[in-house]
Design a protein around this motif. Structure first.
Motif, PDB file in Angstrom:
ATOM      1  N   LEU A  66      14.896 -14.838  64.465  1.00  0.00           N
ATOM      2  CA  LEU A  66      15.113 -16.234  64.065  1.00  0.00           C
ATOM      3  C   LEU A  66      14.256 -17.187  64.901  1.00  0.00           C
ATOM      4  O   LEU A  66      13.690 -18.152  64.394  1.00  0.00           O
ATOM      5  CB  LEU A  66      16.594 -16.587  64.206  1.00  0.00           C
ATOM      6  N   HIS A  67      14.135 -16.881  66.169  1.00  0.00           N
ATOM      7  CA  HIS A  67      13.328 -17.736  67.038  1.00  0.00           C
ATOM      8  C   HIS A  67      11.876 -17.269  67.092  1.00  0.00           C
ATOM      9  O   HIS A  67      10.979 -18.061  67.381  1.00  0.00           O
ATOM     10  CB  HIS A  67      13.939 -17.778  68.438  1.00  0.00           C
ATOM     11  N   GLY A  68      11.662 -16.004  66.815  1.00  0.00           N
ATOM     12  CA  GLY A  68      10.307 -15.457  66.882  1.00  0.00           C
ATOM     13  C   GLY A  68       9.456 -15.856  65.701  1.00  0.00           C
ATOM     14  O   GLY A  68       8.261 -16.126  65.836  1.00  0.00           O
ATOM     15  N   VAL A  69      10.071 -15.884  64.527  1.00  0.00           N
ATOM     16  CA  VAL A  69       9.349 -16.299  63.334  1.00  0.00           C
ATOM     17  C   VAL A  69       9.502 -17.804  63.201  1.00  0.00           C
ATOM     18  O   VAL A  69      10.535 -18.306  62.765  1.00  0.00           O
ATOM     19  CB  VAL A  69       9.891 -15.585  62.079  1.00  0.00           C
ATOM     20  N   ASP A  70       8.466 -18.476  63.560  1.00  0.00           N
ATOM     21  CA  ASP A  70       8.530 -19.923  63.735  1.00  0.00           C
ATOM     22  C   ASP A  70       8.821 -20.677  62.442  1.00  0.00           C
ATOM     23  O   ASP A  70       8.092 -20.557  61.453  1.00  0.00           O
ATOM     24  CB  ASP A  70       7.215 -20.417  64.331  1.00  0.00           C
ATOM     25  N   GLY A  71       9.897 -21.428  62.451  1.00  0.00           N
ATOM     26  CA  GLY A  71      10.186 -22.314  61.340  1.00  0.00           C
ATOM     27  C   GLY A  71      11.098 -21.735  60.273  1.00  0.00           C
ATOM     28  O   GLY A  71      11.501 -22.447  59.346  1.00  0.00           O
ATOM     29  N   ILE A  72      11.429 -20.468  60.376  1.00  0.00           N
ATOM     30  CA  ILE A  72      12.285 -19.865  59.354  1.00  0.00           C
ATOM     31  C   ILE A  72      13.733 -20.295  59.540  1.00  0.00           C
ATOM     32  O   ILE A  72      14.193 -20.497  60.664  1.00  0.00           O
ATOM     33  CB  ILE A  72      12.178 -18.314  59.382  1.00  0.00           C
ATOM     34  N   SER A  73      14.410 -20.474  58.419  1.00  0.00           N
ATOM     35  CA  SER A  73      15.819 -20.831  58.487  1.00  0.00           C
ATOM     36  C   SER A  73      16.664 -19.561  58.507  1.00  0.00           C
ATOM     37  O   SER A  73      16.200 -18.495  58.110  1.00  0.00           O
ATOM     38  CB  SER A  73      16.206 -21.684  57.286  1.00  0.00           C
ATOM     39  N   GLN A  74      17.875 -19.715  58.948  1.00  0.00           N
ATOM     40  CA  GLN A  74      18.778 -18.574  59.043  1.00  0.00           C
ATOM     41  C   GLN A  74      18.948 -17.915  57.672  1.00  0.00           C
ATOM     42  O   GLN A  74      18.895 -16.695  57.535  1.00  0.00           O
ATOM     43  CB  GLN A  74      20.127 -19.061  59.552  1.00  0.00           C
ATOM     44  N   ARG A  75      19.126 -18.766  56.715  1.00  0.00           N
ATOM     45  CA  ARG A  75      19.308 -18.296  55.344  1.00  0.00           C
ATOM     46  C   ARG A  75      18.136 -17.450  54.862  1.00  0.00           C
ATOM     47  O   ARG A  75      18.306 -16.344  54.362  1.00  0.00           O
ATOM     48  CB  ARG A  75      19.496 -19.494  54.428  1.00  0.00           C
ATOM     49  N   MET A  76      16.939 -17.970  55.021  1.00  0.00           N
ATOM     50  CA  MET A  76      15.739 -17.278  54.568  1.00  0.00           C
ATOM     51  C   MET A  76      15.536 -15.966  55.325  1.00  0.00           C
ATOM     52  O   MET A  76      15.112 -14.972  54.746  1.00  0.00           O
ATOM     53  CB  MET A  76      14.513 -18.172  54.736  1.00  0.00           C
ATOM     54  N   LEU A  77      15.824 -15.981  56.611  1.00  0.00           N
ATOM     55  CA  LEU A  77      15.675 -14.755  57.386  1.00  0.00           C
ATOM     56  C   LEU A  77      16.601 -13.676  56.840  1.00  0.00           C
ATOM     57  O   LEU A  77      16.189 -12.537  56.611  1.00  0.00           O
ATOM     58  CB  LEU A  77      15.986 -15.019  58.863  1.00  0.00           C
ATOM     59  N   THR A  78      17.853 -14.037  56.609  1.00  0.00           N
ATOM     60  CA  THR A  78      18.814 -13.087  56.054  1.00  0.00           C
ATOM     61  C   THR A  78      18.333 -12.547  54.709  1.00  0.00           C
ATOM     62  O   THR A  78      18.257 -11.333  54.499  1.00  0.00           O
ATOM     63  CB  THR A  78      20.187 -13.760  55.849  1.00  0.00           C
ATOM     64  N   LEU A  79      17.967 -13.461  53.837  1.00  0.00           N
ATOM     65  CA  LEU A  79      17.529 -13.070  52.496  1.00  0.00           C
ATOM     66  C   LEU A  79      16.320 -12.135  52.555  1.00  0.00           C
ATOM     67  O   LEU A  79      16.272 -11.109  51.879  1.00  0.00           O
ATOM     68  CB  LEU A  79      17.180 -14.322  51.678  1.00  0.00           C
TER      69      LEU A  79
END
Lengths: 146, 146
Positions: A66-79
């Motif tokens: 979540l912190h490593g991939v800059d700018g991604i939201s929690q939702r998008m990371l999960t999806l």
DNA sequence: CGGAATCCACAAGGATACTG
DNA sequence: CAGTATCCTTGTGGATTCCG
């Protein structure tokens, strides 16, 4: 140049033929219908490549990603992780502890996808200047005409 | 590196280093900001690859492409061609005749993009079965759990 | 024929809040 | 911590119409 591209383009038809794909009218139908699309979609996806690239350095927990991939939201990371997991590109291991700990890692399959993707990234890096020039020229020509 | 994927993944950092890209936290920032994104976007785009592939067989007129790329709308074809032209991947030549005749062709630059893209397509073709299996397994596991 | 312009439907994606 | 659920804004793309 009236008929053929100056550089001989290798592969499209040969590739299709090798895999038994009917090449009708520029192999459009074949690509559109198959699962090739879904792979290309993932490459074109803003986050998937970034996640894959990040995981290439080793397994990561959810929050690390979540912190490593800059700018991604929690939702998008999960999806995205679900998609990648579903395709077998990324593995998800839950540690039954409290607080919860979930590790994500590249699978062997996921690892084999990386080189082709990187080849593309490298092409992009090598031709960034050329492309930029083309765009600038195109835009100024448009501005002059408009 | 304490924890690495079972298959050694070549390239991410080396690639970045070679091009002078600061690799902080998985090279996410680098990719996100540069024009690499726009290239990957085009590959992920449903139509661009199809158009490029179709043009690899030689120049085509607008209408030929419209019918050759299965399912594309006139609007999308126009938009995509403009993008590709702007980036210098495709050339557009207008013949001052009536009725109008416009030919589109792959440029040299566009031709060099094809191999990396095809490598990706080939990867997809080779792993279609594996991916399908993963998906089926994932989905049935979900169904059982849900 | 090869577009450009307008309209509209739907899906993608961010922000926020809540939960096991 | 690692999600899920909801809301809401934006973007994307198809259909249609008109024009040089």
């Amino acid at each position: 140049m009236t008929t053929t591209p100056s550089t001989d383009v290798p592969g499209v038809r040969e590739l299709a033929a090798r895999h038994g794909i009917p090449v009708d009218r520029g192999c459009a139908a074949a690509e559109a219908t198959s699962e090739v699309r879904s792979v290309l979609d993932r490459v074109g996806d803003k986050w998937s490549v970034l996640i894959l690239g990040t995981l290439s350095g080793g397994p990561q927990r959810f929050t690390e990603l979540l912190h490593g991939v800059d700018g991604i939201s929690q939702r998008m990371l999960t999806l995205n992780l679900r998609q990648l997991e579903r395709d077998g590109l990324v593995s998800r291991t839950v540690h039954p502890v409290v607080p919860p700990r979930v590790d994500y890692a590249l699978t062997d399959l996921g690892a084999t996808l990386l080189p082709p993707v990187l080849a593309l990234v490298e092409w992009a890096l090598e031709n960034t200047g050329t492309i930029r020039n083309h765009r600038d020229g195109f835009d100024s020509r448009r501005a002059a005409a408009g």
